[in-house]
Write a protein that holds these residues in place. Structure first.
Motif, PDB file in Angstrom:
ATOM      1  N   LYS A   2       0.836  -1.201   0.000  1.00  0.00           N
ATOM      2  CA  LYS A   2       0.000   0.000   0.000  1.00  0.00           C
ATOM      3  C   LYS A   2       0.870   1.250   0.000  1.00  0.00           C
ATOM      4  O   LYS A   2       0.574   2.214  -0.703  1.00  0.00           O
ATOM      5  CB  LYS A   2      -0.929  -0.012   1.203  1.00  0.00           C
ATOM      6  CG  LYS A   2      -1.908   1.129   1.206  1.00  0.00           C
ATOM      7  CD  LYS A   2      -2.884   1.041   2.347  1.00  0.00           C
ATOM      8  CE  LYS A   2      -3.821   2.222   2.331  1.00  0.00           C
ATOM      9  NZ  LYS A   2      -4.769   2.175   3.425  1.00  0.00           N
ATOM     10  N   SER A   3       1.957   1.222   0.754  1.00  0.00           N
ATOM     11  CA  SER A   3       2.838   2.387   0.830  1.00  0.00           C
ATOM     12  C   SER A   3       3.547   2.678  -0.497  1.00  0.00           C
ATOM     13  O   SER A   3       3.999   3.786  -0.717  1.00  0.00           O
ATOM     14  CB  SER A   3       3.870   2.204   1.940  1.00  0.00           C
ATOM     15  OG  SER A   3       4.727   1.116   1.642  1.00  0.00           O
ATOM     16  N   LEU A   4       3.605   1.683  -1.385  1.00  0.00           N
ATOM     17  CA  LEU A   4       4.224   1.878  -2.694  1.00  0.00           C
ATOM     18  C   LEU A   4       3.254   2.448  -3.724  1.00  0.00           C
ATOM     19  O   LEU A   4       3.661   2.831  -4.808  1.00  0.00           O
ATOM     20  CB  LEU A   4       4.776   0.547  -3.218  1.00  0.00           C
ATOM     21  CG  LEU A   4       6.010   0.014  -2.508  1.00  0.00           C
ATOM     22  CD1 LEU A   4       6.310  -1.394  -2.973  1.00  0.00           C
ATOM     23  CD2 LEU A   4       7.200   0.920  -2.756  1.00  0.00           C
ATOM     24  N   GLY A   5       1.950   2.471  -3.378  1.00  0.00           N
ATOM     25  CA  GLY A   5       0.974   3.024  -4.306  1.00  0.00           C
ATOM     26  C   GLY A   5      -0.153   2.080  -4.684  1.00  0.00           C
ATOM     27  O   GLY A   5      -1.040   2.426  -5.444  1.00  0.00           O
ATOM     28  N   ASP A   7      -3.034   1.184  -3.517  1.00  0.00           N
ATOM     29  CA  ASP A   7      -4.028   1.589  -2.527  1.00  0.00           C
ATOM     30  C   ASP A   7      -5.128   0.550  -2.318  1.00  0.00           C
ATOM     31  O   ASP A   7      -5.584   0.338  -1.202  1.00  0.00           O
ATOM     32  CB  ASP A   7      -4.676   2.912  -2.937  1.00  0.00           C
ATOM     33  CG  ASP A   7      -3.640   4.005  -3.145  1.00  0.00           C
ATOM     34  OD1 ASP A   7      -2.670   4.041  -2.371  1.00  0.00           O
ATOM     35  OD2 ASP A   7      -3.807   4.798  -4.080  1.00  0.00           O
ATOM     36  N   SER A  10      -5.599  -2.950   0.335  1.00  0.00           N
ATOM     37  CA  SER A  10      -6.173  -3.049   1.675  1.00  0.00           C
ATOM     38  C   SER A  10      -7.684  -3.274   1.642  1.00  0.00           C
ATOM     39  O   SER A  10      -8.301  -3.486   2.676  1.00  0.00           O
ATOM     40  CB  SER A  10      -5.842  -1.802   2.500  1.00  0.00           C
ATOM     41  OG  SER A  10      -6.385  -0.659   1.881  1.00  0.00           O
ATOM     42  N   LYS A  37      11.583  -0.821  -7.822  1.00  0.00           N
ATOM     43  CA  LYS A  37      11.230  -0.259  -6.512  1.00  0.00           C
ATOM     44  C   LYS A  37      10.457  -1.293  -5.687  1.00  0.00           C
ATOM     45  O   LYS A  37      10.683  -1.430  -4.488  1.00  0.00           O
ATOM     46  CB  LYS A  37      10.392   1.007  -6.717  1.00  0.00           C
ATOM     47  CG  LYS A  37      10.067   1.753  -5.466  1.00  0.00           C
ATOM     48  CD  LYS A  37       9.327   3.041  -5.799  1.00  0.00           C
ATOM     49  CE  LYS A  37       8.987   3.794  -4.537  1.00  0.00           C
ATOM     50  NZ  LYS A  37       8.246   5.023  -4.803  1.00  0.00           N
ATOM     51  N   GLU A  41      11.645  -3.217  -2.173  1.00  0.00           N
ATOM     52  CA  GLU A  41      10.813  -3.230  -0.964  1.00  0.00           C
ATOM     53  C   GLU A  41      10.633  -4.658  -0.439  1.00  0.00           C
ATOM     54  O   GLU A  41      10.695  -4.900   0.762  1.00  0.00           O
ATOM     55  CB  GLU A  41       9.457  -2.585  -1.244  1.00  0.00           C
ATOM     56  CG  GLU A  41       8.621  -2.380  -0.012  1.00  0.00           C
ATOM     57  CD  GLU A  41       9.215  -1.395   0.992  1.00  0.00           C
ATOM     58  OE1 GLU A  41       8.925  -1.540   2.197  1.00  0.00           O
ATOM     59  OE2 GLU A  41       9.971  -0.488   0.591  1.00  0.00           O
ATOM     60  N   ARG A  45      12.109  -6.184   3.148  1.00  0.00           N
ATOM     61  CA  ARG A  45      11.248  -6.828   4.135  1.00  0.00           C
ATOM     62  C   ARG A  45      11.560  -8.316   4.318  1.00  0.00           C
ATOM     63  O   ARG A  45      10.796  -9.039   4.941  1.00  0.00           O
ATOM     64  CB  ARG A  45       9.791  -6.631   3.759  1.00  0.00           C
ATOM     65  CG  ARG A  45       9.388  -5.170   3.855  1.00  0.00           C
ATOM     66  CD  ARG A  45       7.983  -4.938   3.395  1.00  0.00           C
ATOM     67  NE  ARG A  45       7.661  -3.537   3.432  1.00  0.00           N
ATOM     68  CZ  ARG A  45       6.888  -2.992   4.364  1.00  0.00           C
ATOM     69  NH1 ARG A  45       6.382  -3.720   5.319  1.00  0.00           N
ATOM     70  NH2 ARG A  45       6.628  -1.708   4.330  1.00  0.00           N
TER      71      ARG A  45
END
Length: 66
Positions: A2-5, A7, A10, A37, A41, A45
């Motif tokens: 979600k933080s990468l775009g 949306d 979730s 990118k 990520e 993680r």
């Protein structure tokens, strides 16, 4: 993700429907997010990228539940 775009990831309804056919690569293309990118990520993680083809959102959903 979600933080990468991503949306909609979730939203359980969107994840269940889109996750059946949308790969991370396709999602990245649609959202105009650089695949490198996303890979960075995942690595940050603790995941390993083993194939050129990334996993689908439905597999990702199952990974996130564990």
């Amino acid at each position: 993700m979600k933080s990468l775009g991503f949306d909609s990831i979730s939203n359980p309804a969107m994840l269940n429907t889109g996750g059946r056919f949308m790969t991370i690569g396709k999602g990245a293309e649609v959202k105009k997010i650089e695949l490198e990118k996303i890979k960075e990520e995942f690595i940050k993680r603790g995941y390993s990228i083993m194939k050129k083809k990334l996993i689908s959102f439905s597999i990702l959903r199952n990974l996130l539940r564990t």
